[in-house]
Design a protein around this motif. Structure first.
Motif: not given
Length: 280
Positions: A36-44
């Protein structure tokens, strides 16, 4: 009294911003991702690979070019390493991945079965950054009912696509033994089954079902007293106990008249006590 309560109001006010920032950073570092967590995934340096993704009910996320990952119960750092490794296998050179929690899911836990206020468990949540054990959840639900089976309490946990069953050593904990309680995770369910009754049948005055408690176990003579005694005194010499496939007799008359406590066995849940019919 906690350390925070001992800090003076002036110090708390002057350090509020720094304390809040430090607490948030510490929480983020220690937090285990939950369904249920909403994750932010960034690739530099890969702007087209920035993604908000919800952890599904089985604890997984899917990330483009990298695949599907089991993330529930893991830290953001661990997930970063897994996604980076997957991207390297796809030909990316030294990908720098950053994972953060955009929105925390409610950290609900549930209690089912023989508790006094089962309705109160529907809104129960583990405090963010805190803990809750199985027995604490039961206490928050009003405690155990008299017919709760303290020896068969379990926690059901959904992990890696499967349901895991964890026994709760409730009797040992309540008896003061140094045994750890089960620490709950979001979406865990504490199941408190109903204890099998001790049944009194035959010519007892008030046959029926009875339940022992940790504080008041039931022996043969005690359960017969709760059943109002017997119609014919001679039947006390031939009380039959059925326990599973085993049947044995108890001479309760000798126990009552001669005080032979050692011959007054303690009954177990599910036992059947039969009072036979005799002439007098």
């Amino acid at each position: 009294m906690t350390l925070l309560r001992k800090i003076s109001a002036a110090v708390m006010l002057s350090g509020a911003i720094g304390l809040s920032l430090a607490s948030t950073q510490a929480l983020a570092a220690a937090y285990d991702i939950a369904p249920g967590d909403l994750l932010m995934v960034n690739v530099y340096r890969q702007e087209d690979m920035t993604l908000r993704v919800r952890v599904d009910t089985r604890g997984y996320i899917r990330f483009p070019m990298a695949g599907r990952f089991s993330v529930a119960g893991k830290s953001a750092d661990a997930i970063e390493r897994e996604i980076s490794a997957a991207l390297r296998r796809q030909g990316f050179s030294q990908p720098e991945v950053v994972v953060s929690v955009d929105t925390y899911a409610p950290r609900n836990v549930y209690v089912l079965g023989q508790v006094k206020n089962a309705s109160e468990s529907s809104d129960m949540q583990i405090p963010l950054g805190g803990e809750m054990s199985a027995l604490q959840a039961i206490s928050n639900s009003g405690g155990l009912t008299d017919d709760a089976d303290i020896d068969r309490i379990i926690v059901r946990r959904y992990e890696a696509g499967k349901i895991r069953t964890i026994p709760v050593p409730a009797r040992d904990i309540l008896n003061g033994k140094p045994i750890a309680d089960v620490q709950l995770k979001p979406s865990d369910t504490v199941v408190v089954p109903k204890m099998p009754a001790i049944s009194v049948l035959g010519t007892a005055k008030k046959p029926g079902q009875f339940y022992p408690t940790p504080e008041a176990p039931l022996t043969v003579s005690r359960v017969l007293a709760l059943a109002g005694g017997v119609d014919r005194p001679n039947s006390l010499s031939e009380i039959r106990i059925t326990r599973g496939k085993q049947t044995f007799e108890v001479d309760v008359r000798s126990v009552v008249e001669k005080g032979k406590d050692g011959q007054d066995p303690e009954l177990k849940p599910g036992d059947i006590v039969y009072v036979p019919e005799t002439r007098w």
